[in-house]
Design a protein around this motif. Structure first.
Motif, short mmCIF file in Angstrom:
data_model
loop_
_atom_site.label_atom_id
_atom_site.label_comp_id
_atom_site.label_asym_id
_atom_site.label_seq_id
_atom_site.Cartn_x
_atom_site.Cartn_y
_atom_site.Cartn_z
N ARG A 184 0.84 -1.20 0.00
CA ARG A 184 0.00 0.00 0.00
C ARG A 184 0.88 1.25 0.00
O ARG A 184 0.60 2.21 -0.73
N ALA A 185 1.94 1.23 0.79
CA ALA A 185 2.84 2.38 0.84
C ALA A 185 3.53 2.61 -0.51
O ALA A 185 3.71 3.76 -0.94
N ILE A 186 3.88 1.53 -1.19
CA ILE A 186 4.49 1.65 -2.51
C ILE A 186 3.51 2.29 -3.49
O ILE A 186 3.85 3.22 -4.23
N LEU A 187 2.27 1.80 -3.50
CA LEU A 187 1.27 2.33 -4.41
C LEU A 187 1.00 3.81 -4.14
O LEU A 187 0.86 4.61 -5.08
N LEU A 188 0.91 4.19 -2.88
CA LEU A 188 0.65 5.59 -2.54
C LEU A 188 1.81 6.48 -2.99
O LEU A 188 1.59 7.60 -3.49
N ALA A 189 3.03 6.01 -2.80
CA ALA A 189 4.19 6.79 -3.23
C ALA A 189 4.21 6.95 -4.74
O ALA A 189 4.49 8.04 -5.27
N LEU A 190 3.90 5.87 -5.45
CA LEU A 190 3.87 5.94 -6.91
C LEU A 190 2.76 6.88 -7.38
O LEU A 190 2.96 7.67 -8.31
N ALA A 191 1.59 6.80 -6.74
CA ALA A 191 0.46 7.64 -7.12
C ALA A 191 0.78 9.12 -6.91
O ALA A 191 0.25 9.99 -7.62
N SER A 192 1.67 9.40 -5.96
CA SER A 192 2.07 10.79 -5.69
C SER A 192 3.26 11.21 -6.56
O SER A 192 3.72 12.36 -6.45
N ASN A 193 3.73 10.30 -7.38
CA ASN A 193 4.92 10.56 -8.22
C ASN A 193 6.10 11.03 -7.38
O ASN A 193 6.88 11.89 -7.80
N ASP A 194 6.21 10.45 -6.18
CA ASP A 194 7.26 10.83 -5.23
C ASP A 194 8.38 9.79 -5.29
O ASP A 194 8.28 8.70 -4.72
N ALA A 195 9.45 10.13 -5.98
CA ALA A 195 10.52 9.17 -6.22
C ALA A 195 11.17 8.69 -4.93
O ALA A 195 11.41 7.48 -4.76
N GLU A 196 11.48 9.59 -4.03
CA GLU A 196 12.16 9.18 -2.80
C GLU A 196 11.25 8.38 -1.89
O GLU A 196 11.70 7.44 -1.22
N ALA A 197 9.97 8.74 -1.84
CA ALA A 197 9.02 7.95 -1.05
C ALA A 197 8.88 6.55 -1.64
O ALA A 197 8.78 5.56 -0.90
N ALA A 198 8.88 6.43 -2.97
CA ALA A 198 8.79 5.12 -3.62
C ALA A 198 10.03 4.30 -3.32
O ALA A 198 9.95 3.09 -3.07
N ARG A 199 11.19 4.96 -3.32
CA ARG A 199 12.44 4.27 -3.01
C ARG A 199 12.40 3.72 -1.57
O ARG A 199 12.73 2.56 -1.33
N ARG A 200 11.98 4.56 -0.63
CA ARG A 200 11.92 4.15 0.77
C ARG A 200 10.90 3.03 0.98
O ARG A 200 11.15 2.07 1.73
N ALA A 201 9.74 3.16 0.34
CA ALA A 201 8.68 2.16 0.51
C ALA A 201 9.13 0.80 -0.02
O ALA A 201 8.85 -0.24 0.60
N MET A 202 9.83 0.79 -1.15
CA MET A 202 10.31 -0.48 -1.70
C MET A 202 11.40 -1.07 -0.81
O MET A 202 11.43 -2.29 -0.55
N THR A 203 12.28 -0.22 -0.30
CA THR A 203 13.33 -0.69 0.61
C THR A 203 12.72 -1.31 1.86
O THR A 203 13.11 -2.41 2.28
N ASP A 204 11.72 -0.64 2.43
CA ASP A 204 11.05 -1.16 3.63
C ASP A 204 10.38 -2.50 3.34
O ASP A 204 10.47 -3.44 4.15
N HIS A 205 9.73 -2.59 2.19
CA HIS A 205 9.03 -3.83 1.82
C HIS A 205 9.98 -5.01 1.73
O HIS A 205 9.74 -6.08 2.31
N LEU A 206 11.08 -4.83 1.03
CA LEU A 206 12.01 -5.94 0.84
C LEU A 206 12.70 -6.32 2.15
O LEU A 206 13.00 -7.50 2.37
N GLU A 207 12.93 -5.35 3.01
CA GLU A 207 13.52 -5.66 4.31
C GLU A 207 12.54 -6.45 5.17
O GLU A 207 12.94 -7.40 5.87
N VAL A 208 11.26 -6.09 5.13
CA VAL A 208 10.24 -6.85 5.87
C VAL A 208 10.18 -8.29 5.35
O VAL A 208 10.07 -9.25 6.13
N VAL A 209 10.24 -8.45 4.04
CA VAL A 209 10.23 -9.79 3.45
C VAL A 209 11.44 -10.59 3.96
O VAL A 209 11.31 -11.75 4.38
N ARG A 210 12.60 -9.98 3.92
CA ARG A 210 13.83 -10.67 4.36
C ARG A 210 13.73 -11.09 5.82
O ARG A 210 14.01 -12.25 6.17
N GLN A 211 13.30 -10.18 6.66
CA GLN A 211 13.18 -10.50 8.08
C GLN A 211 12.13 -11.58 8.34
O GLN A 211 12.33 -12.45 9.20
N GLY A 212 11.05 -11.53 7.60
CA GLY A 212 10.00 -12.53 7.77
C GLY A 212 10.46 -13.93 7.42
O GLY A 212 10.17 -14.90 8.13
N VAL A 213 11.21 -14.02 6.34
CA VAL A 213 11.73 -15.34 5.92
C VAL A 213 12.76 -15.85 6.93
O VAL A 213 12.71 -17.01 7.35
#
Length: 217
Positions: A184-213
């Motif tokens: 959801r955070a990635i989609l919101l950042a993309l919808a806002s055309n906010d490059a840095e927010a999109a970068r942070r949201a994707m970084t957070d997502h992949l880190e959550v995935v890594r920690q979960g595994v």
């Protein structure tokens, strides 16, 4: 059905491509599990194709590293180890945040609407269909990779996602609705055309995935 040994007709080539896509889907979904010995004749019968398109499809998958020769020299589905997974995810963590940032100026709300609706449906369902969850994940990450408008980056991300997908799909479900908050955070950042927010949201997502595994392996 023609049973020749060569692919010298357009129809044969198309059939080989279709067979390749079917086998790839079976590997990614773990219907062909890691370590499974590939029996060409049985698979050809199952997919109702002759030896030629099946052989070419298998050769293509072997060339891509998804099929390997086991200790007996038999063709088998590659086993994705935890190290393979973490190495692939590390590559994704290097590339996908940048891809999200690069994609953000090019996306529009109209393009994101189907993805948003899919995520809304997943979130609203107490027990969402796992195949729908994976379909959404593929659609979002593939869209971002494509919209980065860097074909080399998109190709590498696609290849790395194959390995992480195979590994994750063979694990027990870690969360009932994996990735909803981060996606959801990635989609919101993309919808806002906010490059840095999109970068942070994707970084957070992949880190959550890594920690979960790592926490549930």
């Amino acid at each position: 059905m023609q049973m020749d040994d060569g692919l010298n007709e357009v129809g044969d080539s198309s059939l080989a491509d279709e067979t390749y896509r079917s086998l790839l889907a079976d590997i990614l979904s773990a219907r062909l599990a890691g370590g499974s010995v590939v029996q060409q004749r049985r698979l050809a019968t199952k997919h109702a194709v002759s030896r030629s398109p099946m052989r070419h499809a298998l050769g293509r998958l072997e060339g891509e590293g998804l099929l390997v020769r086991n200790e007996k020299g038999l063709l088998s589905v590659r086993v994705i180890s935890l190290k393979d997974y973490l190495d692939s995810l590390t590559m994704r963590m290097l590339l996908e945040p940048t891809a999200a940032a690069l994609a953000s100026p090019h996306v529009s709300r109209l393009e994101l609407d189907p993805l948003t609706r899919m995520l809304d449906e997943i979130e609203a369902d107490p027990e969402p269909d796992p195949e729908m969850v994976w379909a959404f994940d593929d659609a979002l990450h593939n869209y971002i990779a494509s919209e980065s408008r860097n074909p080399f980056m998109a190709t590498t991300i696609g290849e790395m996602r194959r390995y992480t997908t195979i590994f994750e799909r063979q694990l027990p479900v870690v969360r009932a609705k994996p990735g909803v908050r981060e996606h959801r955070a990635i989609l919101l950042a993309l919808a806002s055309n906010d490059a840095e927010a999109a970068r942070r949201a994707m970084t957070d997502h992949l880190e959550v995935v890594r920690q979960g595994v790592l926490a549930n392996y």
